[in-house]
Design a protein around this motif. Structure first.
Motif, PDB file in Angstrom:
ATOM      1  N   UNK A  94       0.817  -1.217   0.000  1.00 41.28           N
ATOM      2  CA  UNK A  94       0.000   0.000   0.000  1.00 41.28           C
ATOM      3  C   UNK A  94       0.848   1.262   0.000  1.00 41.28           C
ATOM      4  N   UNK A  95       1.990   1.202   0.678  1.00 41.16           N
ATOM      5  CA  UNK A  95       2.831   2.391   0.808  1.00 41.16           C
ATOM      6  C   UNK A  95       4.025   2.360  -0.138  1.00 41.16           C
ATOM      7  N   UNK A  96       4.050   1.367  -1.025  1.00 44.25           N
ATOM      8  CA  UNK A  96       5.151   1.218  -1.984  1.00 44.25           C
ATOM      9  C   UNK A  96       6.504   1.156  -1.268  1.00 44.25           C
ATOM     10  N   UNK A  97       6.504   0.420  -0.146  1.00 40.53           N
ATOM     11  CA  UNK A  97       7.701   0.218   0.672  1.00 40.53           C
ATOM     12  C   UNK A  97       8.285   1.517   1.216  1.00 40.53           C
ATOM     13  N   UNK A  98       7.459   2.550   1.309  1.00 40.28           N
ATOM     14  CA  UNK A  98       7.918   3.835   1.853  1.00 40.28           C
ATOM     15  C   UNK A  98       7.037   4.217   3.048  1.00 40.28           C
ATOM     16  N   UNK A  99       6.909   3.283   3.969  1.00 39.45           N
ATOM     17  CA  UNK A  99       5.986   3.442   5.085  1.00 39.45           C
ATOM     18  C   UNK A  99       6.212   4.736   5.847  1.00 39.45           C
ATOM     19  N   UNK A 100       7.446   5.021   6.173  1.00 38.61           N
ATOM     20  CA  UNK A 100       7.703   6.157   7.042  1.00 38.61           C
ATOM     21  C   UNK A 100       7.878   7.468   6.282  1.00 38.61           C
ATOM     22  N   UNK A 149       2.730  11.745   8.280  1.00 40.18           N
ATOM     23  CA  UNK A 149       1.521  12.467   8.659  1.00 40.18           C
ATOM     24  C   UNK A 149       0.302  11.548   8.623  1.00 40.18           C
ATOM     25  N   UNK A 150       0.200  10.729   7.588  1.00 39.41           N
ATOM     26  CA  UNK A 150      -0.903   9.781   7.499  1.00 39.41           C
ATOM     27  C   UNK A 150      -0.846   8.786   8.645  1.00 39.41           C
ATOM     28  N   UNK A 151       0.359   8.329   8.982  1.00 39.11           N
ATOM     29  CA  UNK A 151       0.504   7.381  10.087  1.00 39.11           C
ATOM     30  C   UNK A 151       0.056   8.008  11.402  1.00 39.11           C
ATOM     31  N   UNK A 152       0.304   9.278  11.559  1.00 37.00           N
ATOM     32  CA  UNK A 152      -0.105   9.978  12.780  1.00 37.00           C
ATOM     33  C   UNK A 152      -1.628  10.076  12.863  1.00 37.00           C
ATOM     34  N   UNK A 168       2.018  10.803  18.046  1.00 40.82           N
ATOM     35  CA  UNK A 168       3.150  11.075  17.163  1.00 40.82           C
ATOM     36  C   UNK A 168       3.221  10.060  16.021  1.00 40.82           C
ATOM     37  N   UNK A 169       2.841   8.825  16.319  1.00 43.13           N
ATOM     38  CA  UNK A 169       3.016   7.766  15.333  1.00 43.13           C
ATOM     39  C   UNK A 169       2.224   6.531  15.760  1.00 43.13           C
ATOM     40  N   UNK A 170       1.812   5.748  14.801  1.00 45.94           N
ATOM     41  CA  UNK A 170       1.274   4.418  15.071  1.00 45.94           C
ATOM     42  C   UNK A 170       2.189   3.418  14.374  1.00 45.94           C
ATOM     43  N   UNK A 171       2.674   2.439  15.115  1.00 40.40           N
ATOM     44  CA  UNK A 171       3.579   1.451  14.545  1.00 40.40           C
ATOM     45  C   UNK A 171       3.207   0.069  15.065  1.00 40.40           C
ATOM     46  N   UNK A 172       3.956  -0.935  14.636  1.00 38.19           N
ATOM     47  CA  UNK A 172       3.668  -2.318  15.013  1.00 38.19           C
ATOM     48  C   UNK A 172       2.182  -2.612  14.797  1.00 38.19           C
TER      49      UNK A 172
END
Length: 326
Positions: A82-88, A92-95, A121-125
């Motif tokens: 979905x992120x074309x391997x550019x997750x980070x 802003x979207x992740x936040x 700040x971020x959502x991960x895992x």
């Protein structure tokens, strides 16, 4: 809907999930609204009339133990696609907890939240994804649009009241398109419309370009807070109408008041089941008591998504009874 899932959604799923969805009956895909992925839980499609728990062969089962169980690898591979391997690069979207795909589809995600001074700040895992299928319905507003038009140059301030997933954004989108393009059949000139699309669902912006049709006289502020966006549009784009989704805060109300005082008409939506419920909310009570909104469109799922329960005037008089949009 089937073409959207086959064209836009299946290619960005992990390999195993692609194989499963390719085997699902097209009758099921046609009524699919969401694809739900939760680690160590069944693969589920949310439908417009229930849900479908899927087996490894794409069949529906009522026994969760027979269902395909989502793996951590499924979720990771899907996010990478979905992120074309550019997750980070999408910080802003992740936040915000969601991102928009090509085609206007929206993906919400949950997982471990990183906070700073009580702000996300971020959502991960990631532990779960909700892929909401974009539903642009050209003509969804046909049955209601004449009820909100005052004359050939202007409309009534209108509030759409709707529980979740009852079609309010679909209706907002088509109202915007038709009012922006104009309606020669009823001698309605096209209006300059500004859309404050805080959640990115009205326009479905992908890489800055709206994926949905919003009309030839429409300007869009995507992923902008509603209260700030309304004032920015008034200052910079001279809209005749401002459209926004899911109002509710005191800041939203203040911006609406300033827009109306500036001569701009408002079409907005709010979560709720009826007008009485909305009037109990402190932020909205004062706004509604001023009778600035002249039309209230109440939606439900009684006869399927997009059921117009009724349209009310400023004095709660019924303008039209139940009908399904789209």
């Amino acid at each position: 809907m089937v073409n959207k899932i086959q064209k836009d959604i299946i290619p960005i799923l992990a390999t195993k999930l692609r194989e499963i969805l390719k085997q699902v009956d097209t009758k099921i895909l046609r009524v699919t609204e969401e694809v739900r992925l939760r680690i160590n839980q069944p693969l589920i499609l949310n439908l417009n009339n229930g849900e479908a728990i899927l087996t490894e062969r794409g069949k529906i089962t009522s026994n969760p133990k027979q269902a395909y169980q989502i793996t951590q690898r499924d979720l990771k591979d899907t996010m990478n696609l979905m992120t074309q391997n550019s997750l980070y690069a999408l910080e802003e979207e992740l936040r915000q907890g969601y991102l928009t795909l090509e085609g206007g589809h929206r993906v919400g995600f949950v997982g471990r939240v990183i906070t700073n001074s009580e702000k996300i700040e971020l959502i991960k895992e990631f532990t779960g994804l909700n892929i909401r299928i974009a539903k642009e319905v050209i003509g969804a507003a046909d049955s209601v649009i004449k009820k909100i038009i005052k004359n050939k140059d202007m409309i009534y301030n209108t509030l759409i009241i709707s529980p979740p997933q009852c079609g309010k954004t679909t209706l907002l989108r088509d109202l915007t398109r038709q009012l922006s393009n104009g309606l020669p059949s009823i001698d309605l000139s096209g209006l300059k419309i500004g859309v404050v699309d805080e959640r990115g669902e009205i326009g479905g912006n992908y890489q800055g370009i709206a994926q949905n049709q919003l009309g030839i006289r429409t300007d869009i502020l995507a992923n902008c807070p509603k209260s700030e966006g309304m004032l920015l549009l008034i200052r910079s784009m001279s809209p005749e109408v401002i459209v926004t989704d899911e109002i509710g805060s005191h800041k939203d109300v203040q911006a609406i008041l300033e827009a109306i005082n500036a001569g701009v008409k408002i079409i907005a939506s709010v979560h709720g089941s009826d007008l009485a419920e909305i009037k109990r909310r402190p932020a909205l009570k004062g706004l509604l008591n001023q009778k600035l909104f002249r039309r209230f469109i109440i939606l439900s799922r009684r006869s399927g998504p997009g059921t117009v329960e009724k349209i009310l005037g400023e004095n709660k008089e019924r303008i039209r009874g139940r009908r399904r949009i789209g």
